[in-house]
Enzyme design. Structure first.
Site, short mmCIF file in Angstrom:
data_model
loop_
_atom_site.label_atom_id
_atom_site.label_comp_id
_atom_site.label_asym_id
_atom_site.label_seq_id
_atom_site.Cartn_x
_atom_site.Cartn_y
_atom_site.Cartn_z
N SER A 1 0.83 -1.19 0.00
CA SER A 1 0.00 0.00 0.00
C SER A 1 0.88 1.25 0.00
O SER A 1 1.81 1.36 0.78
CB SER A 1 -0.88 -0.03 1.25
OG SER A 1 -1.72 1.07 1.23
N GLY A 2 0.57 2.18 -0.89
CA GLY A 2 1.33 3.43 -0.97
C GLY A 2 2.53 3.34 -1.88
O GLY A 2 3.31 4.29 -1.97
N THR B 1 -1.85 2.53 -7.82
CA THR B 1 -2.97 3.22 -8.45
C THR B 1 -2.47 4.28 -9.42
O THR B 1 -2.98 4.43 -10.53
CB THR B 1 -3.86 3.85 -7.35
OG1 THR B 1 -4.21 2.82 -6.44
CG2 THR B 1 -5.10 4.46 -7.94
N ASN C 1 -0.88 5.62 3.11
CA ASN C 1 -1.16 6.30 1.84
C ASN C 1 -2.35 7.22 2.06
O ASN C 1 -3.37 6.80 2.60
CB ASN C 1 -1.49 5.22 0.80
CG ASN C 1 -1.71 5.81 -0.58
OD1 ASN C 1 -1.78 7.03 -0.73
ND2 ASN C 1 -1.80 4.95 -1.57
N SER D 1 -5.41 5.77 -0.29
CA SER D 1 -5.24 4.33 -0.42
C SER D 1 -6.50 3.68 -0.97
O SER D 1 -7.62 3.98 -0.51
CB SER D 1 -4.91 3.76 0.96
OG SER D 1 -4.73 2.37 0.86
N SER D 2 -6.33 2.82 -1.97
CA SER D 2 -7.50 2.13 -2.52
C SER D 2 -7.93 1.08 -1.51
O SER D 2 -7.14 0.26 -1.09
CB SER D 2 -7.14 1.44 -3.83
OG SER D 2 -6.26 2.24 -4.56
N GLY E 1 -2.34 -3.74 -1.94
CA GLY E 1 -1.07 -4.42 -1.77
C GLY E 1 -1.02 -5.21 -0.47
O GLY E 1 -1.91 -5.13 0.40
N GLU F 1 -0.45 -6.30 3.09
CA GLU F 1 -0.60 -5.45 4.26
C GLU F 1 -0.22 -6.19 5.54
O GLU F 1 -0.73 -7.28 5.81
CB GLU F 1 -2.04 -4.95 4.38
CG GLU F 1 -2.19 -3.52 3.94
CD GLU F 1 -3.62 -3.03 4.02
OE1 GLU F 1 -3.85 -1.92 3.55
OE2 GLU F 1 -4.48 -3.74 4.58
N1 LIG Z 1 4.86 8.02 -10.27
C1 LIG Z 1 4.58 8.84 -9.26
N2 LIG Z 1 4.96 10.10 -9.30
C2 LIG Z 1 4.69 10.94 -8.29
N3 LIG Z 1 4.02 10.56 -7.17
C3 LIG Z 1 3.63 9.29 -7.04
C4 LIG Z 1 3.86 8.36 -8.11
N4 LIG Z 1 3.35 7.18 -7.72
C5 LIG Z 1 2.80 7.38 -6.48
N5 LIG Z 1 2.95 8.64 -6.10
C6 LIG Z 1 2.50 9.23 -4.79
O1 LIG Z 1 2.27 8.21 -3.91
C7 LIG Z 1 0.94 8.21 -3.42
C8 LIG Z 1 0.43 6.83 -3.26
O2 LIG Z 1 0.30 6.18 -4.50
P1 LIG Z 1 -0.84 5.15 -4.83
O3 LIG Z 1 -0.74 4.84 -6.25
O4 LIG Z 1 -2.13 5.60 -4.33
O5 LIG Z 1 -0.39 3.89 -4.01
P2 LIG Z 1 -1.08 2.48 -3.96
O6 LIG Z 1 -2.18 2.47 -4.91
O7 LIG Z 1 0.01 1.55 -4.29
O8 LIG Z 1 -1.51 2.32 -2.57
C9 LIG Z 1 0.16 8.97 -4.45
O9 LIG Z 1 -0.93 9.63 -3.86
C10 LIG Z 1 1.19 9.97 -4.96
O10 LIG Z 1 1.25 11.08 -4.12
MG LIG Z 2 -4.06 2.18 -4.66
#
Ligand SMILES: Nc1ncnc2c1ncn2[C@@H]1O[C@H](COP(=O)(O)OP(=O)(O)O)[C@@H](O)[C@H]1O
Ligand SMILES: [Mg+2]
Length: 1080
Positions: free
Chosen positions: A110-111, A115, A160, A163-164, A390, A392
């Protein structure tokens, strides 16, 4: 220049190594070092072969611009530095061009950026696939489904901020051209417990905060909501605000996105009503109430909230209130109602809230699917994007049923990753005919087995426990596990039958631990049974079905008593297992593309690379194994064509062109470069390089060779340029000289032509003149000959015919001719003669010139003859009259003005007819001779000029004056005594008769008369005197003349003046010498 020459490569300008397979030496440390090195240089993407490792930068990087999209578009995977776009492009192109369905598997904790990665892939594909209004709308809807789902399915967690809290798999569908047609979204297990309770520092789903912050006053009032978060029990209070997140703005974005996706306004309203109802449910509180029979009962503390909820949902308040107080259990034919105690009431409330929200979320996904589903029925190509929560692990054994499920899902994904990657790799070696020794890697199938096995898997045990009659608690469930799973090497429990962990104090009694591929996770059994049962009391679902709220009613179909079934709904665990199984099956049919996300630190901060944290993720993600497998045989592989293309300049035989097979080319190349044979293997279509160092050597050689080649190209280019220039100049020079020569030749030719023409014209002129002369001469000769011949013939004819002519024949002919002409002339004249009137002047024109004299003469004769003819018809009498008229004309014409009047008057002579008038009998007797003229005239008194009428009688020898009344003769004057007569030139009738001096008649002097018939009187007088005496008397015509009165000579003078008595002149004797006559 061929395009391939300018292409950059993954190997150009590389920070560390772009592809970890090339790491030398390969250890976990070097691997991490490489990731860190690249991360520090903002290179967040690194490959392991075709797998993309993405390290979350936690900051915005300028590598997602439209220019970047263009750069990566249609390029080969290893051509440019590692990027998520390269993977997206590869996937999209093999979908479009090779007709292979694709799936993008994004994993990581996660984070870690899953996404974000999924959104980047989707936006890249949207940017490079077809364009057009319809396609754009599809794209827009697909992209806008994200904000909607994120608002309802994402929440701030410790790890996050966004977080989804659900798993998402989205199929994007394309037509054969690669244009998007639509999509299908599947959602997996929303973490619905979050609705009623959140761990410390975390929030509920975004939509609650967004609605309260961004909803207008009106909206909130309509939904019966307060704006403050702390009004609601369900909202985590300690972290209600998230830094850098504007809930109000996000609310507008979500509403807008819903509109774009195709939600109707009333649908949005319904959704928000449900959200509000869930929020308000949390505020319903219960208080205990004891009944007489000792049963615990509960009662709603403040019914106001309940009332508002019922108003929102169109619900009968009593129905809902009852549903919170009783539970009806139907078993076989029996129906038993029991009261709920306070704890049970709260449980029921929360279950309703969770269910309501969960079902709303599922409805949203379905509703979105309805909007974005492909309209056409054509065969579709599919690209699936999997963004699932992811792995956890919570500390302090806070892991519950949700984590268990999530981790199970990740375990399955790892499984598919291992299977596909390693299998694919191994298959490739076999396919390419390369000798292959199996590489050991940890296969997590055993863990999956532990969880999902149908006979003794944990999920199966849980289901069994839930269905078992009798008292079922989380503890009985653990006991069961302790027995069934005791021997499993990955299962740990304090009380397990194998007693392996009896002394493990880190393992509490109410927990069990699983050694996941990503590490050990300790699960607290509390809530497992409940959550798996996912129980919503039937009274509540029936109450919900009874609402007037269309949406809520549709969310609880099982509440319909008609459709009620006594069968238990499938448990959450089995449902999830089934859907994961379907997903796995689905993924296996597609070509996988992996994005493995790594989280560099726990602070969500940029630039921090927490090595321990990353090391842990690298380990459990099995990345090292992944690299090792890739390298086990060979570190690098490349199709012969591209290998030859890249390195052919290193060998004189293959440069610049290799005409035979590329495999042979590569062989020749490597042999000439003297690379040890154990360093590479020849596959069927690819060359496999064992050691990365070899590749780098090749690269170095290539770099140096490229410099040489650049010089060579420069040299050749310069030579070519100069030569081209020279050739151009030469060509120009030839053209110029050709034109000049042409010009001069032409000029010369024209001159020559002119001269020739002149000479030609002279010669032609001369020839023509000569010919003309000859012709003229010839003509003259001919004419002369003709003339001579004519004369000669004439002469001959005359000589011959002379004897036939008389001497005067010519004359006769002439006369005859003339006669004929004359005859004709006269005959024609006879016809043309003018009228017989003597006054006629016309005369026909003469026909012949020689008749000129004759013609004039003839005219004269004719005229005379005409006159004679005219005269011949007159009588004697008439003749006399005409003679008289002629005489008058001779006397007066053009001399006296009165004359013109007299011309028409016939001269009658005797106007008085004395012989017939008895009054004049006496007078008649006195006159013996024939009367020439008898008329009455006015005699002017000589003395005073007065007038008196007198008969004027003229005979052949006398003229007699007599009284007009009596006829008494006053005087008789012989005509011989008259000498002359005087008249004026005017129109007056005055005349003077002069008498011979000394005669008897002249005793009193001359006579003055006036008469209108003056002309006739004087003419007759004149003629009479002429006949008598043969002398012509003088007729004086003048405006002033003298008369003899007695002894005096008196001048009669005519003056013009106004006339008083007609035409009669007025006479006035002025003195002895002058008598004035006034005439008109
Ligand atoms: N490629 C990227 N460039 C800039 N910031 C990113 C990128 N990927 C993730 N982030 C930052 O990380 C945070 C968490 O990403 P997210 O995709 O929501 O994580 P996950 O879905 O894996 O839990 C996002 O809100 C964003 O701020
Ligand atoms: Mg996500």
């Amino acid at each position: 220049m061929p395009k391939s020459e300018v292409k950059t490569s993954l190997l150009d300008n590389m920070i560390g190594v772009g592809d970890s397979v090339l790491l030398e030496p390969l250890t976990e440390d070097t691997f991490l070092e490489n990731l860190k090195n690249r991360f520090d240089h903002s290179e967040i993407y690194t490959y392991i072969g075709s797998v993309v490792i993405s390290v979350n930068p936690y900051r915005h990087l300028p590598i997602y611009t439209p220019e970047k999209v263009e750069e990566y578009r249609n390029r080969n995977f290893y051509e440019l530095s590692p990027h998520i776009y390269a993977l997206a492009d590869e996937a999209y192109r093999s979908l479009r061009d090779q007709d292979k369905d694709q799936c993008i598997l994004i994993t990581g904790e996660s984070g870690a950026g899953k996404t974000e990665a999924s959104k980047l892939v989707m936006s890249y594909v949207a940017a490079v696939c077809g364009k057009g209004a319809e396609v754009n709308q599809v794209k827009e809807q697909l992209l806008q489904s994200n904000p909607v789902l994120e608002a309802f399915g994402n929440a701030k967690t410790m790890r996050n901020d966004n977080s989804s809290r659900f798993g998402k798999y989205m199929d994007i569908e394309f037509d054969f051209k690669g244009d998007p047609l639509g999509g299908v979204i599947s959602n997996y297990l929303l973490e619905k417990s979050r609705v009623v309770k959140q761990p410390r520092g975390e929030r509920n789903f975004h939509i609650f905060y967004q609605l309260l912050s961004g909803g207008s006053e009106d909206l909130l009032k309509q939904l019966k909501l307060e704006r403050e978060f702390n009004q609601y029990n369900y909202l985590g209070l300690d972290s209600a605000k998230v830094n850098g997140v504007d809930d109000a703005a996000n609310f507008r974005t979500v509403k807008n996105a819903m509109q774009i996706v195709g939600f109707m306004d009333d649908e949005v309203e319904l959704v928000l009503e449900v959200v509000a109802a869930v929020l308000k449910l949390g505020n319903i509180e219960f208080k205990p109430e004891s009944r007489v029979n000792g049963l615990d009962e509960s009662r709603i503390q403040d019914k106001n909230e309940l009332k508002e909820i019922c108003e929102l949902l169109g619900q009968d308040q009593a129905v809902l209130e009852r549903a919170f107080s009783f539970r009806t259990v139907e078993a076989k034919q029996e129906k038993v109602s029991t009261t709920l105690n306070v704890a049970q009431a709260y449980y029921a409330r929360d279950a309703l809230a969770k269910n309501l929200y969960n079902r709303l979320f599922t409805w949203l996904v379905n509703r979105i699917n309805e909007s974005i589903k492909a309209q056409s029925k054509v065969r579709k190509k599919v690209m699936g994007v999997l963004d699932i929560y992811g792995f956890e692990i919570f500390e302090n054994s806070n892991n519950s049923f949700e984590q268990f499920i999530i981790n199970y899902c990740n375990e399955k994904l790892q499984q598919i990753f291992i299977e596909l990657t390693l299998k694919e790799e191994q298959e490739e070696y076999i396919k390419e005919g390369i000798e292959w020794t199996h590489i050991e890697y940890f296969n997590n199938a055993i863990i999956c087995e532990l969880i999902e096995n149908n006979t003794n898997g944990i999920l199966a045990m849980l289901d069994e426990e839930c269905l078992r009659p009798g008292t079922v608690t989380d503890e009985t469930f653990l006991e069961k596990l302790n027995q069934v799973c005791a021997v499993h090497e990955r299962f740990e429990s304090r009380m397990s039958k194998s007693s392996r962990f009896l002394n493990d104090t880190t393992l509490p009694h109410n927990c069990f631990r699983i050694q996941h591929y990503a590490g050990k996770v300790m699960y607290h059994v509390e809530g497992f049974v409940d959550k798996n049962n996912d129980l919503l009391y039937r009274d509540l679902s029936q109450a919900m079905w009874k609402t007037n709220h269309v949406l809520v009613k549709s969310l609880f179909p099982e509440g319909n008593p008609v459709k009620m079934s006594l069968k238990r709904p499938p448990t959450a665990g089995s449902q999830f297992k089934a859907s994961v199984a379907t997903l796995m099956k689905n993924l296996q049919t597609k070509n996988p593309n992996y994005i493995r996300c790594i989280k560099p630190n726990d602070q969500k901060a940029p630039h921090i690379f927490a090595e321990a944290l990353v090391r842990h993720q690298v380990r459990y993600l099995g990345l090292m194994e992944n690299v090792r497998v890739r390298r086990a045989g060979y570190a690098f592989k490349q199709p012969y064509e591209s290998c030859l293309e890249r390195y052919k300049m290193l060998c004189s035989q293959t440069w610049p062109h290799w005409r035979q097979g590329s495999r042979d080319g590569v062989k020749v190349l490597l042999t000439e470069l003297q690379i040890p044979p154990e360093e590479f293997s020849y596959g069927r279509s690819k060359i496999f390089i064992r050691n990365p160092r070899t590749l780098f050597e090749l690269e170095d050689l290539r770099k140096r060779r490229l410099e040489d080649l650049a010089t060579l190209i420069q040299k050749i280019y310069r030579g070519w340029k100069c030569r081209t220039n020279f050739l151009l100049m030469k060509k120009s020079q030839i053209i110029i000289s050709a034109w000049t020569k042409r010009h001069f030749q032409r000029k010369k030719y024209l001159q020559l032509k002119n001269v020739t023409l002149i000479i030609q014209s002279y010669i032609r002129g001369w020839k023509a003149r000569k010919l003309l002369r000859e012709l003229k001469h010839q003509k003259r000769c001919e004419e002369s000959a003709t003339t001579i011949a004519a004369y000669w013939r004439g002469f001959q004819v005359r000589r011959e015919y002379r004897k036939f002519f008389r001497a005067n024949a010519g004359r006769k002919i002439y006369e005859f001719t003339i006669q004929r002409i004359m005859q004709k002339y006269f005959l024609e004249m006879k016809k043309k003669l003018p009228s017989m009137s003597p006054t006629e002047k016309t005369w026909p024109p003469r026909p012949y010139f020689f008749l000129d004299d004759t013609h004039t003469e003839l005219k004269r004769i004719f005229h005379l003859w005409r006159c004679k003819k005219y005269r011949d018809q007159f009588t004697e009498q008439k003749k006399a009259i005409f003679e008289e008229k002629l005489e008058a004309s001779e006397l007066f014409k053009d001399k006296k003005a009165l004359y013109t009047n007299s011309v028409q008057q016939p001269f009658q002579g005797d106007y008085l007819e004395i012989s017939k008038n008895p009054k004049y009998q006496k007078l008649n007797g006195a006159v013996e001779e024939k009367i020439v003229l008898a008329d009455v005239v006015n005699k002017i008194n000589r003395a005073n000029g007065k007038v008196a009428p007198r008969i004027f009688l003229l005979t052949q020898s006398n003229f007699i004056l007599a009284d007009q009344k009596s006829g008494q003769i006053k005087s008789t004057i012989p005509v011989m005594d008259i000498t002359s007569v005087s008249v004026s030139k005017q129109t007056d009738g005055l005349f003077a008769v002069h008498l011979k001096e000394g005669s008897t008649a002249a005793a009193k002097g001359d006579f003055l008369f006036t008469s209108d018939r003056l002309i006739e009187i004087i003419t007759k007088l004149y003629r009479t005197i002429f006949f008598k005496t043969n002398q012509k008397i003088n007729v004086e015509i003048n405006n002033e003349f003298l008369v003899q009165f007695n002894q005096d000579k008196v001048c009669v003078k005519f003056i013009q003046g106004a006339q008083k008595n007609g035409n009669l002149p007025t006479c006035k004797r002025k003195n002895n010498r002058l008598l004035e006559v006034t005439v008109p």
